[in-house]
Design a protein around this motif. Structure first.
Motif, mmCIF file in Angstrom:
data_model
loop_
_atom_site.group_PDB
_atom_site.id
_atom_site.type_symbol
_atom_site.label_atom_id
_atom_site.label_comp_id
_atom_site.label_asym_id
_atom_site.label_seq_id
_atom_site.Cartn_x
_atom_site.Cartn_y
_atom_site.Cartn_z
ATOM 1 N N GLU B 18 0.852 -1.179 0.000
ATOM 2 C CA GLU B 18 0.000 0.000 0.000
ATOM 3 C C GLU B 18 0.889 1.229 0.000
ATOM 4 N N ARG B 20 1.003 3.384 2.225
ATOM 5 C CA ARG B 20 1.519 3.611 3.577
ATOM 6 C C ARG B 20 2.468 2.508 4.055
ATOM 7 N N GLN B 25 8.362 -2.940 6.654
ATOM 8 C CA GLN B 25 7.219 -3.849 6.526
ATOM 9 C C GLN B 25 7.288 -4.631 5.212
ATOM 10 N N ARG B 28 9.908 -7.329 5.557
ATOM 11 C CA ARG B 28 9.545 -8.398 6.489
ATOM 12 C C ARG B 28 8.317 -9.170 6.028
ATOM 13 N N THR B 34 12.993 -11.556 7.194
ATOM 14 C CA THR B 34 12.759 -11.115 8.573
ATOM 15 C C THR B 34 14.060 -10.774 9.313
ATOM 16 N N HIS B 37 14.772 -5.878 11.598
ATOM 17 C CA HIS B 37 13.865 -5.882 12.756
ATOM 18 C C HIS B 37 13.217 -4.522 12.987
ATOM 19 N N VAL B 38 12.114 -4.565 13.710
ATOM 20 C CA VAL B 38 11.416 -3.329 14.079
ATOM 21 C C VAL B 38 11.342 -3.270 15.604
ATOM 22 N N CYS B 40 10.822 -0.111 17.365
ATOM 23 C CA CYS B 40 10.144 1.069 17.911
ATOM 24 C C CYS B 40 9.214 1.656 16.870
ATOM 25 N N ASP B 41 8.527 2.723 17.261
ATOM 26 C CA ASP B 41 7.633 3.393 16.324
ATOM 27 C C ASP B 41 7.942 4.882 16.259
ATOM 28 N N THR B 42 9.140 5.252 16.702
ATOM 29 C CA THR B 42 9.504 6.674 16.695
ATOM 30 C C THR B 42 10.868 6.908 16.031
#
Ligand code: FES
Ligand code: FES
Lengths: 789, 162
Positions: B18, B20, B25, B28, B34, B37-38, B40-42
């Motif tokens: 998409e 966004r 993403q 992964r 994979t 890695h993720v 955090c969201d900041t």
């Protein structure tokens, strides 16, 4: 000469290869065919009454499968607490229900209210916006002392107050302690806060529930430090799933530090929803969610008093602590401020009388539970801070005051007045070591150099003792544990001689796959690569209490040693038969069985092959096959100890504190892999220095978490830390486990915060600022305020 | 949804995304790679660092669509052609520069970007460069040592693995 393999060797970590090449298998890396995605809708207020939840519009949206609320869990139990505390009056603690999803009320920011399950995560998130939740906000209870005021708003309406328990230890000593204070030549007292922390392992929590209709079996993949414990708690208490129908898998886990011990609502949710929907359900925490749903750590407010006689000998200690439980009781929460804290208040010293009072309090905050060290850092911080203050008041050298009060090597085993018996230790040895490595005597020259650069230099010392292993079962049972705390291991020798070890310990950074293999390789005399370590799956490992409290090697490793001993005993019988010799004459060395005093020998692989191809075999005496299980329940805790020395420079203009040197001298007993032990200490030190100078979970009066992201919660970064000098050459082996090991995982986080704070206060006092204490985190603003007040 | 095509570790790959969808993403979930890695969201932790056209990028800060047509390198592309560990990876293993391994992909990719620009960094330069990568396990010391070693410099005070 350092060894190149087996016990004592810095063997390279085998797990690194998969992690370095992107081939790790973390829970979020797992995707199951047909899986759905769960998004949790969480409370954004700290306290409130839920009037209504309307899910109709959300459920009508594209891709949405179902929106769950508490109504869907009417038949399920609450999230259980694994430890019961009995208070000073002999009553059981107050234990509120902890529902999977909020029932009627929300009690902290982050409390889950509803869950959208959809075909994609995006659809679930979009639909969450359409779930209408009407909440009447209630006053939030945040401050612990205010929470205990008469008429304070109650976090749980069905409890008599916000007091979970009022614990006295040792209650019988109370009067004698008061009498010792009345007679003391000097009393030093200190009010302090052990700041609330967020563990923040870099991997956020993940849960995937899967249900197989054909055999009625559930599988939960989860980021856990102890999958068997989750199976027990969730299966028996929450969802009523018998253990043989529930498999819990914790694959590669990206750090835990305590926060992944506990059974969490999301695990129960995904497992339950997978059956309802007949499809796998996956939830991956965001970091923002982690801050408001992972159990927090520490959060104690304490007054400690130390009594000394005219010769500066410690005669008594008295403390009063308020311990924050948060809104619900997390799995081990009640044990942390009590048995993991009160029992350590003797520290490394001979103080004969101790009384500890702990009031555990419910507040509208995230539940608080163990975080690296768990209770022991809180004990150590109080003790090492008050001793430092006493030394300053008395005008004596803080190192000498400590040394004068040490339990001496010839006094072991040493029974403290707080119910534990230290088996072994040599506190002078680690103190000598740290003063030497840290060049304590050369401090003045370094301070002069700092002064020339316009900086205030200070030096701070702290000793620590910790109780590790978290055992034995009969003792912890008396103390209120609702579980046994042993460990299991199964050793399976294959026909061609290679070995699989199944351990109930769980590795999430500690390197067990390497260390445990070193032990078995050493015992048999095989190359390490012949041994595989399997962990983290309840369908493979017989039983396990998991990894926390620095217990893996001391308890899990001991179980593995016991199972391997059984293997060796049986293999010797087979070898004796093959060589037509007496069993007592058989020796095993370097993977070769021989008959003492002869040149007869037979290789490990020949014996293992005979066990599985028993053509020439003592079938009348022993069974074929070579596989053994052992459960190990230790006789006592283990007691690692050490001395830490920190040097800081304070900028007098800004109050900024720079840790310029840090030296750690530990006694972990025997060490299997020095490289891994060094790494464990370095990591613990970073967390302890982080607590002392940077980290803090701060709530405002309304219960909003102000430091709820990595933008506001100051995780230590590479340039915040100095080179850490780590030494573990002092060694008094544990006397009651077969490896003589004590555990090393938490030491760094336990001993370092008081060393750092002591160093800052030393710098300020040397510069003529009469400052008794600064609470952690010792931020530039606090230091500056202390200097300018 | 649109099909986005890029070159990842030398192979041309495509997956649906998409507008966004973040690059992290896409790697992964879209490609099933994979290793990235993720954490955090900041945009603070750096567990997601990859290289895009030779530059170190936090893949959680970039839309997959922005990387369409680009050359992307992830931790899965850092081993030698024969599958053995590359120089940086090997140094991380030799100097115990990882524990749980979760920050490790980002650390390896950041280290590679640093050494490309600055082949012989000082310890202070390494610590400064790693400002955007959080590790909760190691205390960073052995990561710093590993990067020193990977750059061919002397590593003071290290216990190297055998
Ligand atoms: S996931 Fe990209 S910086 Fe944290
Ligand atoms: S190795 Fe675990 S976060 Fe760095």
């Amino acid at each position: 000469m350092p060894k190149d393999s087996g016990i004592g060797a810095s063997s390279k970590r085998r797990e690194d290869v998969r992690f370095l090449t992107g081939n790790g298998n973390y829970t979020d890396d797992i995707n199951i065919n047909g899986q759905t995605y769960a998004h949790f809708i969480r409370s954004d207020v700290a306290h409130g009454t839920i009037n209504s939840i309307n899910t109709a519009a959300a459920e009508a949206m594209d891709g949405v499968i179902k929106v769950f609320t508490a109504a869907d869990f009417a038949a399920a139990g609450g999230i259980p607490c694994g430890w019961q505390i009995t208070d000073r009056d002999g009553n059981a603690m107050q234990e509120p229900k902890h529902p999977i999803l909020a029932e009627g009320k929300v009690r902290h920011v982050g409390d889950p209210i509803a869950v959208v399950v959809a075909e994609t995560l995006e659809a679930a998130r979009d639909a969450a916006e359409a779930v209408e939740i009407d909440i009447d906000e209630l006053p939030a209870v945040i401050d612990m002392k205010a929470a205990l005021d008469d008429g304070a708003t109650k976090v749980h309406d069905d409890l008599t107050s916000n007091l979970c328990f009022d614990w006295g230890f040792v209650e019988e000593n109370r009067e004698a302690v008061d009498a010792a204070f009345a007679e003391a030549a000097h009393v030093t007292s200190l009010d302090l806060v052990n700041n609330r922390l967020v563990a923040n392992p870099m991997e956020p929590r993940v849960a995937i529930g899967d249900y197989n209709r054909s055999d009625d079996e559930y599988t939960l993949y989860t980021t856990s430090q102890n999958p068997h414990v989750i199976r027990l708690l969730m299966g028996a208490f929450v969802l009523s799933i018998p253990e043989h129908k529930l498999r819990v898998v914790a694959p590669d886990v990206g750090g835990g530090f305590g926060s992944k011990i506990y059974h969490y609502a999301e695990e129960a949710f995904c497992t339950f929803a997978a059956k309802v929907l007949n499809r796998p359900v996956k939830w991956t925490s965001t970091r923002a969610e982690a801050f408001v749903s992972d159990a927090h750590g520490r959060d104690h407010v304490t007054k400690i008093e130390l009594a000394l006689d005219a010769d500066n000998k410690f005669t008594a200690i008295r403390t009063e602590t308020y311990a924050n439980m948060g809104a619900y009781l997390s799995t081990f929460a009640p044990a942390i401020p009590t048995w993991l804290h009160g029992t350590l208040m003797a520290g490394n010293y001979t103080t004969p009388l101790i009384y500890v009072n702990v009031k555990a309090v419910f507040t509208n905050t995230v539940p608080v539970d163990a975080y690296r060290g768990a209770g022991r850092p809180e004990a150590t911080f109080q003790l090492e801070r008050v001793i430092d203050k006493a030394a300053r008041e008395l005008g004596v050298d803080p190192a000498e005051l400590r040394r004068q009060n040490f339990i001496k090597p010839d006094q072991f085993p040493y029974a403290t007045p707080v119910a534990v018996e230290y088996d072994t230790g040599d506190y002078d040895a680690t103190l000598d070591k740290v003063l030497e490595l840290g060049d304590y005597n050369g401090f003045a020259a370094r301070a002069a150099e700092s002064a020339a650069n316009g900086k205030l230099r200070g030096i701070g010392l702290a000793n620590y003792i910790e109780a590790c292993g978290i055992a034995p079962s009969n003792l912890v049972g008396q103390l209120g544990a609702r579980a046994g705390l042993y460990e299991s291991a199964k050793v399976r020798v294959n026909a061609t001689g290679s070995i699989s070890v199944f351990t109930g310990s769980h590795s999430h950074g500690q390197g067990h796959e390497t260390t445990f293999a070193q032990v078995v390789a050493d015992m048999i005399g095989l190359p390490e690569d012949q041994i595989d370590i399997v962990h983290g799956d309840t369908s493979k490992v017989p039983m396990g209490m998991g990894t926390y409290g620095s217990r893996s090697l001391a308890v899990g490793g001991s179980a593995m040693v016991r199972a391997t001993e059984k293997i060796i005993n049986k293999a010797k019988k087979i070898a004796a038969h093959l060589m037509e010799a007496a069993e007592d004459d058989i020796e095993l060395k370097d993977g070769q069985f021989s008959v003492a005093g002869t040149d007869k020998s037979v290789a490990w692989g020949d014996v293992t092959l005979a066990a599985y191809v028993p053509h020439n075999y003592p079938l009348e005496d022993i069974e074929p096959g070579l596989e053994e299980t052992a459960f190990y329940d230790p006789a006592n805790f283990t007691y690692p100890s050490g001395s830490y020395l920190c040097e800081v420079e304070v900028d007098p203009d800004t109050g900024t504190v720079d840790v310029v040197a840090f030296t750690a001298a530990d006694d972990f007993g025997n060490v299997i892999n020095p490289m891994i032990v060094e790494g464990q200490v370095q990591g613990g030190l970073a967390q302890g220095i982080g607590q002392a100078l940077r980290e803090s979970a701060v709530y405002d009066d309304n219960g909003q978490l102000l430091s709820g992201s990595f933008m506001d919660y100051a995780m230590p970064r590479a340039d915040d830390l100095p080179n850490l000098v780590v030494d573990h050459s002092s060694c008094t082996p544990c006397t009651h486990n077969p490896l003589g090991v004590k555990g090393c995982g938490e030491a760094g986080a336990i001993g370092s915060p008081p060393a750092v704070v002591n160093a800052v206060l030393d710098a300020l006092n040397r510069a003529g600022h009469k400052v008794d204490h600064i609470d952690m985190p010792v931020s530039p603003a606090r230091v500056w305020a202390a200097m300018n007040s | 949804m649109a099909t986005i095509t890029m070159t990842v570790n030398g192979s041309e790959v495509s997956a649906e995304a998409e507008g966004r969808t973040l690059l992290s993403q896409y790697l992964r979930e879209g490609l099933g790679m994979t290793g990235t890695h993720v954490g955090c969201d900041t945009s603070q932790c750096g567990a997601c660092v990859v290289h895009v056209n030779g530059q170190a990028v936090k893949s959680c800060t970039m839309f997959a669509a922005e990387a369409a047509g680009a050359e992307v390198t992830t931790v899965e592309g850092m081993a030698n052609a024969d599958g053995s560990l590359g120089v940086i990876q090997q140094a991380f293993q030799d100097h115990h520069g990882l524990q749980c391994g979760f920050c490790t992909p980002g650390m390896v990719m950041s280290a590679a970007a640093l050494l490309k620009d600055n082949p012989k960094p000082t310890e202070a330069e390494i610590r400064d460069y790693l400002e955007g990568n959080i590790c909760r396990c190691t205390g960073y010391q052995n990561i710093v040592r590993a990067i020193m070693a990977a750059s061919g410099q002397e590593v003071p005070g290290a216990i190297a693995a055998e």
